[in-house]
Design a protein around this motif. Structure first.
Motif, mmCIF file in Angstrom:
data_model
loop_
_atom_site.group_PDB
_atom_site.id
_atom_site.type_symbol
_atom_site.label_atom_id
_atom_site.label_comp_id
_atom_site.label_asym_id
_atom_site.label_seq_id
_atom_site.Cartn_x
_atom_site.Cartn_y
_atom_site.Cartn_z
ATOM 1 N N VAL A 184 0.808 -1.226 0.000
ATOM 2 C CA VAL A 184 0.000 0.000 0.000
ATOM 3 C C VAL A 184 0.843 1.278 0.000
ATOM 4 C CG1 VAL A 184 -2.131 -0.934 0.969
ATOM 5 C CG2 VAL A 184 -0.279 -0.258 2.507
ATOM 6 N N VAL A 185 2.042 1.210 0.539
ATOM 7 C CA VAL A 185 2.923 2.385 0.581
ATOM 8 C C VAL A 185 4.183 2.099 -0.241
ATOM 9 C CG1 VAL A 185 4.281 3.929 2.032
ATOM 10 C CG2 VAL A 185 2.101 3.032 2.875
ATOM 11 N N ASP A 186 4.440 2.971 -1.209
ATOM 12 C CA ASP A 186 5.631 2.819 -2.041
ATOM 13 C C ASP A 186 6.867 3.049 -1.168
ATOM 14 O OD1 ASP A 186 7.823 3.221 -3.778
ATOM 15 O OD2 ASP A 186 6.517 3.960 -5.373
ATOM 16 N N PRO A 187 7.723 2.025 -0.994
ATOM 17 C CA PRO A 187 8.879 2.177 -0.112
ATOM 18 C C PRO A 187 9.908 3.185 -0.619
ATOM 19 C CG PRO A 187 9.042 0.133 -1.348
ATOM 20 C CD PRO A 187 7.666 0.688 -1.608
ATOM 21 N N MET A 188 9.866 3.507 -1.893
ATOM 22 C CA MET A 188 10.824 4.451 -2.460
ATOM 23 C C MET A 188 10.402 5.905 -2.256
ATOM 24 S SD MET A 188 13.112 2.411 -3.454
ATOM 25 C CE MET A 188 14.173 3.568 -4.321
ATOM 26 N N THR A 189 9.086 6.146 -2.336
ATOM 27 C CA THR A 189 8.599 7.522 -2.221
ATOM 28 C C THR A 189 7.957 7.814 -0.868
ATOM 29 O OG1 THR A 189 6.396 7.000 -3.096
ATOM 30 C CG2 THR A 189 8.126 7.535 -4.698
ATOM 31 N N GLY A 190 7.504 6.767 -0.187
ATOM 32 C CA GLY A 190 6.788 6.974 1.064
ATOM 33 C C GLY A 190 5.353 7.407 0.857
ATOM 34 N N PHE A 191 4.860 7.356 -0.391
ATOM 35 C CA PHE A 191 3.491 7.767 -0.703
ATOM 36 C C PHE A 191 2.569 6.552 -0.748
ATOM 37 C CE2 PHE A 191 5.304 11.505 -3.355
ATOM 38 C CZ PHE A 191 5.520 12.223 -2.183
ATOM 39 N N ASP A 192 1.337 6.772 -0.290
ATOM 40 C CA ASP A 192 0.326 5.729 -0.411
ATOM 41 C C ASP A 192 -0.171 5.684 -1.850
ATOM 42 O OD1 ASP A 192 -1.610 3.785 0.340
ATOM 43 O OD2 ASP A 192 -1.862 4.792 2.279
ATOM 44 N N LYS A 193 -0.752 4.554 -2.231
ATOM 45 C CA LYS A 193 -1.244 4.399 -3.593
ATOM 46 C C LYS A 193 -2.432 5.324 -3.853
ATOM 47 C CE LYS A 193 0.213 -0.354 -4.534
ATOM 48 N NZ LYS A 193 -0.228 -1.712 -4.940
ATOM 49 N N ALA A 194 -2.550 5.795 -5.079
ATOM 50 C CA ALA A 194 -3.680 6.605 -5.525
ATOM 51 C C ALA A 194 -4.309 5.898 -6.721
ATOM 52 C CB ALA A 194 -3.226 8.004 -5.922
ATOM 53 N N VAL A 195 -5.575 5.537 -6.596
ATOM 54 C CA VAL A 195 -6.243 4.744 -7.624
ATOM 55 C C VAL A 195 -7.487 5.484 -8.112
ATOM 56 C CG1 VAL A 195 -7.269 2.503 -8.172
ATOM 57 C CG2 VAL A 195 -5.390 2.645 -6.520
ATOM 58 N N LYS A 196 -7.677 5.537 -9.413
ATOM 59 C CA LYS A 196 -8.771 6.290 -10.017
ATOM 60 C C LYS A 196 -10.120 5.571 -9.874
ATOM 61 C CE LYS A 196 -6.173 9.667 -11.379
ATOM 62 N NZ LYS A 196 -6.277 10.958 -10.656
ATOM 63 N N PRO A 197 -11.215 6.332 -9.989
ATOM 64 C CA PRO A 197 -12.556 5.751 -9.860
ATOM 65 C C PRO A 197 -12.811 4.588 -10.814
ATOM 66 C CG PRO A 197 -12.697 8.136 -9.763
ATOM 67 C CD PRO A 197 -11.266 7.809 -10.114
ATOM 68 N N GLY A 198 -12.244 4.660 -12.018
ATOM 69 C CA GLY A 198 -12.466 3.604 -13.002
ATOM 70 C C GLY A 198 -11.937 2.251 -12.574
ATOM 71 N N VAL A 199 -11.034 2.236 -11.604
ATOM 72 C CA VAL A 199 -10.493 0.985 -11.060
ATOM 73 C C VAL A 199 -11.191 0.618 -9.753
ATOM 74 C CG1 VAL A 199 -8.418 -0.152 -10.173
ATOM 75 C CG2 VAL A 199 -8.254 1.398 -12.136
ATOM 76 N N ILE A 200 -11.464 1.625 -8.936
ATOM 77 C CA ILE A 200 -12.081 1.383 -7.627
ATOM 78 C C ILE A 200 -13.502 0.850 -7.754
ATOM 79 C CG2 ILE A 200 -12.936 2.496 -5.531
ATOM 80 C CD1 ILE A 200 -9.940 2.188 -5.487
ATOM 81 N N LEU A 201 -14.305 1.460 -8.622
ATOM 82 C CA LEU A 201 -15.717 1.084 -8.697
ATOM 83 C C LEU A 201 -15.923 -0.391 -9.073
ATOM 84 C CD1 LEU A 201 -17.309 4.313 -10.207
ATOM 85 C CD2 LEU A 201 -17.530 3.429 -7.870
ATOM 86 N N PRO A 202 -15.227 -0.919 -10.075
ATOM 87 C CA PRO A 202 -15.381 -2.352 -10.351
ATOM 88 C C PRO A 202 -14.937 -3.233 -9.184
ATOM 89 C CG PRO A 202 -14.389 -1.235 -12.234
ATOM 90 C CD PRO A 202 -14.391 -0.251 -11.103
ATOM 91 N N ALA A 203 -13.968 -2.742 -8.402
ATOM 92 C CA ALA A 203 -13.461 -3.525 -7.278
ATOM 93 C C ALA A 203 -14.489 -3.635 -6.149
ATOM 94 C CB ALA A 203 -12.167 -2.907 -6.754
ATOM 95 N N VAL A 204 -15.291 -2.579 -5.950
ATOM 96 C CA VAL A 204 -16.281 -2.610 -4.869
ATOM 97 C C VAL A 204 -17.662 -3.061 -5.344
ATOM 98 C CG1 VAL A 204 -15.067 -0.791 -3.628
ATOM 99 C CG2 VAL A 204 -16.962 -0.176 -5.133
ATOM 100 N N GLN A 205 -17.863 -3.135 -6.660
ATOM 101 C CA GLN A 205 -19.179 -3.502 -7.191
ATOM 102 C C GLN A 205 -19.711 -4.822 -6.628
ATOM 103 O OE1 GLN A 205 -21.438 -1.669 -9.476
ATOM 104 N NE2 GLN A 205 -22.565 -3.208 -8.321
ATOM 105 N N PRO A 206 -18.877 -5.864 -6.427
ATOM 106 C CA PRO A 206 -19.404 -7.121 -5.881
ATOM 107 C C PRO A 206 -20.029 -6.982 -4.495
ATOM 108 C CG PRO A 206 -17.258 -7.482 -6.878
ATOM 109 C CD PRO A 206 -17.462 -6.002 -6.830
ATOM 110 N N PHE A 207 -19.733 -5.889 -3.798
ATOM 111 C CA PHE A 207 -20.261 -5.701 -2.448
ATOM 112 C C PHE A 207 -21.512 -4.828 -2.427
ATOM 113 C CE2 PHE A 207 -15.681 -6.444 -2.033
ATOM 114 C CZ PHE A 207 -15.687 -7.537 -1.180
ATOM 115 N N VAL A 208 -22.038 -4.495 -3.608
ATOM 116 C CA VAL A 208 -23.228 -3.657 -3.712
ATOM 117 C C VAL A 208 -24.207 -4.303 -4.681
ATOM 118 C CG1 VAL A 208 -24.110 -1.354 -4.241
ATOM 119 C CG2 VAL A 208 -21.798 -1.610 -3.340
#
Length: 219
Positions: A184-208
């Motif tokens: 979840v956290v890039d060890p090189m940058t120290g930043f957390d992942k940022a994911v666009k709606p087009g990827v997130i929505l299909p991932a949560v769709q099975p729970f709705v």
């Protein structure tokens, strides 16, 4: 490494006191979409806020179910943490509902059939998925928000979601570095992942049970 007693109570610092819990639990979604109905999030800032609102609905419903039927062997520490997270998610949900007003989508119908709420591993595994996804979703949508006031609120909420994610990971793998794992956290940058709606929505769709359409959002 934090002492156990401090881990147990650190979520209280978010300002959601147990005394307000009964009131918060009474804040329900009066108008729901029918299962299978298409829910269009909209466009622009309204679409992004509805996107966040949909995710917060899902998380609030999940933790409410968890605490309505605690899994076998839930410890007092786990109950404290999961109850606090539940309150936070309900507050987040109600905030977006109020902010959106008439533009808010209706209440979603969750689909938690794949989660065994009597199993610690199943519940905490789902919580880890929801919290990690929530952080990545807020990070991925932040640069899409035009109204700076909304952006400020989103920044405050994602910091709380990140605390949730770390707490759940610590319950699953105590006293480890998994709270900020390389997945979840890039060890090189120290930043957390940022994911666009087009990827997130299909991932949560099975729970709705509704079909969530983010076609008006940048993908």
């Amino acid at each position: 490494m934090l002492e156990k007693v401090n881990r147990r109570y650190f979520l209280r610092s978010a300002g959601v006191a147990a005394a307000t819990g009964a009131f918060i639990m009474g804040c329900t979604l009066d108008d729901h979409n029918l299962p299978g109905e298409v829910v269009d999030l909209g466009t622009g800032d309204i679409g992004i806020l509805n996107y966040a609102y949909a995710l917060e609905q899902l998380e609030a419903a999940f933790y409410t179910q968890v605490m309505m039927s605690p899994y076998a062997g839930m410890t007092d520490e786990e109950k404290t943490i999961l109850t606090d997270i539940m309150y936070h998610e309900i507050v987040h949900r109600q905030f977006f509902k109020a902010a959106l007003g008439a533009a808010a989508i209706k209440g979603l119908t969750p689909n938690f059939d794949g989660i065994d709420f009597n199993s610690r591993a199943s519940v905490l595994g789902a919580a880890k998925l929801f919290e990690d996804t929530g952080v990545q979703a807020y990070n991925g949508a932040g640069n899409l928000i035009e109204n700076v006031n909304y952006l400020l609120i989103a920044g405050k909420i994602v910091s709380v979601e990140a605390r949730h994610a770390a707490a759940i990971r610590d319950l699953l793998n105590p006293n480890s570095a998994d709270f900020s794992g390389d997945d979840v956290v890039d060890p090189m940058t120290g930043f957390d992942k940022a994911v666009k709606p087009g990827v997130i929505l299909p991932a949560v769709q099975p729970f709705v049970k509704n079909t969530i359409s983010g076609s008006g959002l940048p993908q």
